[in-house]
Design a protein around this motif. Sequence first.
Motif, PDB file in Angstrom:
ATOM      1  N   GLY A 165       0.811  -1.205   0.000  1.00 37.22           N
ATOM      2  CA  GLY A 165       0.000   0.000   0.000  1.00 37.22           C
ATOM      3  C   GLY A 165       0.849   1.261   0.000  1.00 37.22           C
ATOM      4  N   VAL A 166       1.935   1.239   0.767  1.00 34.55           N
ATOM      5  CA  VAL A 166       2.844   2.390   0.811  1.00 34.55           C
ATOM      6  C   VAL A 166       3.463   2.624  -0.561  1.00 34.55           C
ATOM      7  CG1 VAL A 166       5.037   3.240   1.748  1.00 34.55           C
ATOM      8  CG2 VAL A 166       3.370   2.175   3.267  1.00 34.55           C
ATOM      9  N   LEU A 167       3.894   1.533  -1.209  1.00 33.54           N
ATOM     10  CA  LEU A 167       4.499   1.648  -2.537  1.00 33.54           C
ATOM     11  C   LEU A 167       3.507   2.219  -3.546  1.00 33.54           C
ATOM     12  CD1 LEU A 167       6.819   1.186  -4.496  1.00 33.54           C
ATOM     13  CD2 LEU A 167       6.092  -1.203  -4.728  1.00 33.54           C
ATOM     14  N   MET A 168       2.269   1.771  -3.478  1.00 33.21           N
ATOM     15  CA  MET A 168       1.251   2.251  -4.411  1.00 33.21           C
ATOM     16  C   MET A 168       0.932   3.726  -4.181  1.00 33.21           C
ATOM     17  SD  MET A 168      -1.399  -0.968  -4.624  1.00 33.21           S
ATOM     18  CE  MET A 168      -2.436  -0.142  -5.812  1.00 33.21           C
ATOM     19  N   VAL A 169       0.844   4.122  -2.915  1.00 33.46           N
ATOM     20  CA  VAL A 169       0.538   5.518  -2.595  1.00 33.46           C
ATOM     21  C   VAL A 169       1.675   6.426  -3.050  1.00 33.46           C
ATOM     22  CG1 VAL A 169       0.235   7.166  -0.708  1.00 33.46           C
ATOM     23  CG2 VAL A 169      -1.017   5.004  -0.680  1.00 33.46           C
ATOM     24  N   LEU A 170       2.919   6.034  -2.767  1.00 31.70           N
ATOM     25  CA  LEU A 170       4.076   6.831  -3.180  1.00 31.70           C
ATOM     26  C   LEU A 170       4.133   6.971  -4.696  1.00 31.70           C
ATOM     27  CD1 LEU A 170       6.891   5.506  -0.792  1.00 31.70           C
ATOM     28  CD2 LEU A 170       5.782   7.746  -0.747  1.00 31.70           C
ATOM     29  N   THR A 171       3.882   5.864  -5.395  1.00 31.58           N
ATOM     30  CA  THR A 171       3.898   5.877  -6.858  1.00 31.58           C
ATOM     31  C   THR A 171       2.813   6.795  -7.403  1.00 31.58           C
ATOM     32  OG1 THR A 171       4.727   3.595  -6.909  1.00 31.58           O
ATOM     33  CG2 THR A 171       3.739   4.443  -8.926  1.00 31.58           C
ATOM     34  N   GLU A 172       1.622   6.690  -6.832  1.00 34.40           N
ATOM     35  CA  GLU A 172       0.502   7.535  -7.253  1.00 34.40           C
ATOM     36  C   GLU A 172       0.830   9.013  -7.045  1.00 34.40           C
ATOM     37  OE1 GLU A 172      -3.437   8.319  -8.656  1.00 34.40           O
ATOM     38  OE2 GLU A 172      -2.270   6.459  -8.657  1.00 34.40           O
ATOM     39  N   LEU A 173       1.420   9.351  -5.901  1.00 29.14           N
ATOM     40  CA  LEU A 173       1.773  10.738  -5.604  1.00 29.14           C
ATOM     41  C   LEU A 173       2.810  11.280  -6.581  1.00 29.14           C
ATOM     42  CD1 LEU A 173       1.962  10.748  -1.691  1.00 29.14           C
ATOM     43  CD2 LEU A 173       0.277  11.903  -3.126  1.00 29.14           C
ATOM     44  N   ILE A 174       3.805  10.451  -6.881  1.00 30.83           N
ATOM     45  CA  ILE A 174       4.862  10.873  -7.809  1.00 30.83           C
ATOM     46  C   ILE A 174       4.283  11.181  -9.180  1.00 30.83           C
ATOM     47  CG2 ILE A 174       6.911  10.091  -9.084  1.00 30.83           C
ATOM     48  CD1 ILE A 174       7.685   8.532  -6.533  1.00 30.83           C
ATOM     49  N   PHE A 175       3.412  10.293  -9.664  1.00 31.37           N
ATOM     50  CA  PHE A 175       2.831  10.500 -10.991  1.00 31.37           C
ATOM     51  C   PHE A 175       1.836  11.666 -10.993  1.00 31.37           C
ATOM     52  CE2 PHE A 175       4.439   6.254 -12.104  1.00 31.37           C
ATOM     53  CZ  PHE A 175       4.888   6.513 -13.381  1.00 31.37           C
ATOM     54  N   ARG A 176       1.140  11.870  -9.905  1.00 34.05           N
ATOM     55  CA  ARG A 176       0.224  13.015  -9.824  1.00 34.05           C
ATOM     56  C   ARG A 176       1.006  14.323  -9.890  1.00 34.05           C
ATOM     57  NH1 ARG A 176      -4.857  11.747 -11.309  1.00 34.05           N
ATOM     58  NH2 ARG A 176      -5.645   9.949 -10.129  1.00 34.05           N
ATOM     59  N   ILE A 177       2.152  14.351  -9.240  1.00 36.18           N
ATOM     60  CA  ILE A 177       3.007  15.542  -9.283  1.00 36.18           C
ATOM     61  C   ILE A 177       3.508  15.779 -10.703  1.00 36.18           C
ATOM     62  CG2 ILE A 177       5.218  16.520  -8.526  1.00 36.18           C
ATOM     63  CD1 ILE A 177       4.751  15.064  -5.837  1.00 36.18           C
ATOM     64  N   ILE A 178       3.946  14.695 -11.363  1.00 31.96           N
ATOM     65  CA  ILE A 178       4.417  14.802 -12.744  1.00 31.96           C
ATOM     66  C   ILE A 178       3.301  15.310 -13.649  1.00 31.96           C
ATOM     67  CG2 ILE A 178       5.231  13.490 -14.751  1.00 31.96           C
ATOM     68  CD1 ILE A 178       6.674  11.626 -12.776  1.00 31.96           C
ATOM     69  N   GLU A 179       2.102  14.740 -13.503  1.00 35.25           N
ATOM     70  CA  GLU A 179       0.961  15.151 -14.323  1.00 35.25           C
ATOM     71  C   GLU A 179       0.591  16.609 -14.062  1.00 35.25           C
ATOM     72  OE1 GLU A 179      -2.001  12.258 -13.297  1.00 35.25           O
ATOM     73  OE2 GLU A 179      -1.441  10.932 -14.938  1.00 35.25           O
ATOM     74  N   HIS A 180       0.743  17.047 -12.805  1.00 33.07           N
ATOM     75  CA  HIS A 180       0.433  18.428 -12.467  1.00 33.07           C
ATOM     76  C   HIS A 180       1.357  19.391 -13.203  1.00 33.07           C
ATOM     77  CE1 HIS A 180      -0.534  22.005 -10.164  1.00 33.07           C
ATOM     78  NE2 HIS A 180       0.754  22.153  -9.867  1.00 33.07           N
ATOM     79  N   PHE A 181       2.648  19.088 -13.201  1.00 30.41           N
ATOM     80  CA  PHE A 181       3.607  19.962 -13.869  1.00 30.41           C
ATOM     81  C   PHE A 181       3.429  19.939 -15.385  1.00 30.41           C
ATOM     82  CE2 PHE A 181       5.976  19.669  -9.832  1.00 30.41           C
ATOM     83  CZ  PHE A 181       6.251  21.015  -9.645  1.00 30.41           C
ATOM     84  N   ILE A 182       3.050  18.775 -15.913  1.00 26.72           N
ATOM     85  CA  ILE A 182       2.799  18.683 -17.348  1.00 26.72           C
ATOM     86  C   ILE A 182       1.579  19.504 -17.733  1.00 26.72           C
ATOM     87  CG2 ILE A 182       2.052  17.122 -19.202  1.00 26.72           C
ATOM     88  CD1 ILE A 182       3.797  14.970 -17.925  1.00 26.72           C
ATOM     89  N   SER A 183       0.552  19.466 -16.870  1.00 25.97           N
ATOM     90  CA  SER A 183      -0.695  20.188 -17.165  1.00 25.97           C
ATOM     91  C   SER A 183      -0.526  21.691 -17.103  1.00 25.97           C
ATOM     92  CB  SER A 183      -1.798  19.756 -16.191  1.00 25.97           C
ATOM     93  OG  SER A 183      -1.484  20.170 -14.871  1.00 25.97           O
ATOM     94  N   LEU A 184       0.562  22.159 -16.502  1.00 24.65           N
ATOM     95  CA  LEU A 184       0.798  23.596 -16.436  1.00 24.65           C
ATOM     96  C   LEU A 184       1.054  24.173 -17.826  1.00 24.65           C
ATOM     97  CD1 LEU A 184       3.093  23.892 -13.276  1.00 24.65           C
ATOM     98  CD2 LEU A 184       0.649  24.359 -13.478  1.00 24.65           C
ATOM     99  N   LYS A 185       1.519  23.280 -18.737  1.00 21.36           N
ATOM    100  CA  LYS A 185       1.705  23.690 -20.125  1.00 21.36           C
ATOM    101  C   LYS A 185       0.476  23.223 -20.887  1.00 21.36           C
ATOM    102  CE  LYS A 185       4.911  23.445 -24.014  1.00 21.36           C
ATOM    103  NZ  LYS A 185       6.166  22.871 -24.537  1.00 21.36           N
ATOM    104  N   PRO A 186      -0.438  24.111 -21.215  1.00 24.19           N
ATOM    105  CA  PRO A 186      -1.708  23.708 -21.836  1.00 24.19           C
ATOM    106  C   PRO A 186      -1.529  22.994 -23.158  1.00 24.19           C
ATOM    107  CG  PRO A 186      -1.391  26.078 -22.045  1.00 24.19           C
ATOM    108  CD  PRO A 186      -0.306  25.586 -21.148  1.00 24.19           C
ATOM    109  N   ARG A 187      -2.381  21.992 -23.369  1.00 25.98           N
ATOM    110  CA  ARG A 187      -2.384  21.267 -24.632  1.00 25.98           C
ATOM    111  C   ARG A 187      -3.271  21.992 -25.632  1.00 25.98           C
ATOM    112  NH1 ARG A 187      -4.810  15.308 -25.928  1.00 25.98           N
ATOM    113  NH2 ARG A 187      -3.341  14.724 -27.553  1.00 25.98           N
ATOM    114  N   LYS A 188      -2.709  22.481 -26.694  1.00 26.37           N
ATOM    115  CA  LYS A 188      -3.471  23.275 -27.665  1.00 26.37           C
ATOM    116  C   LYS A 188      -4.288  22.378 -28.580  1.00 26.37           C
ATOM    117  CE  LYS A 188       0.010  26.918 -27.606  1.00 26.37           C
ATOM    118  NZ  LYS A 188       0.945  27.722 -28.409  1.00 26.37           N
TER     119      LYS A 188
END
Length: 207
Positions: free
Chosen positions: A184-207
């Motif tokens: 469960g810890v591994l899954m939560v950490l992985t989810e958080l890491i990818f959510r952070i990555i997705e957040h930074f990617i979303s800062l650059k809008p997809r045209k």
Amino acid sequence: MKYLVTHWERVIKLFIEHSILTFLSLFIALCIAIPLGIVVSRNKKAAVITTNFFGVIYTIPGLALLSFLVPFFGLGAKSALITLAAYAQMILVRNTITSITTIKPEIIEAARGMGMNKLQLALKVQFPLAIPIIVAGIRIATISIINLAFIAAFINGGGLGELVLEGIRTNNSGKIISGTIALGVLMVLTELIFRIIEHFISLKPRK
């Protein structure tokens, strides 16, 4: 919880093994899925055939596929890595195809009108616009691999499944709980890491 406290070194060792098994199989899967998805996305029929093929593999029970691979690759991590990478293909290839085919045609035409060749179009337009969907697919595939990697323990492939399997065989609830918590810890950490990555990617809008 007592086992987790008194045997934390072993739990961490298996946690690391599980992580390595997960991300190594993910790397192998990405090396196949991303290029393949980009290539077949250019042809609708090829895309359908490819996704259907990996869809069939995805429906095969994990232990059945492991059992099939063991005579060829033996017991251990090798057969587990191939199985995990194979299961990830369905998600990764499908998302890669979707990320390419959903780009607006007018964007592609505008890039061609600017004189871009196929390579420039792929590297400067298609791939950057496809990244958000591809990353979302990688996140889902990674979580799936973490869950499925439990079965590696059945063929001496290591990971947290080893602890849970031992607990089941010896009726030791402490091992089962410790392995489940670590997973469960591994899954939560992985989810958080990818959510952070997705957040930074979303800062650059997809045209």
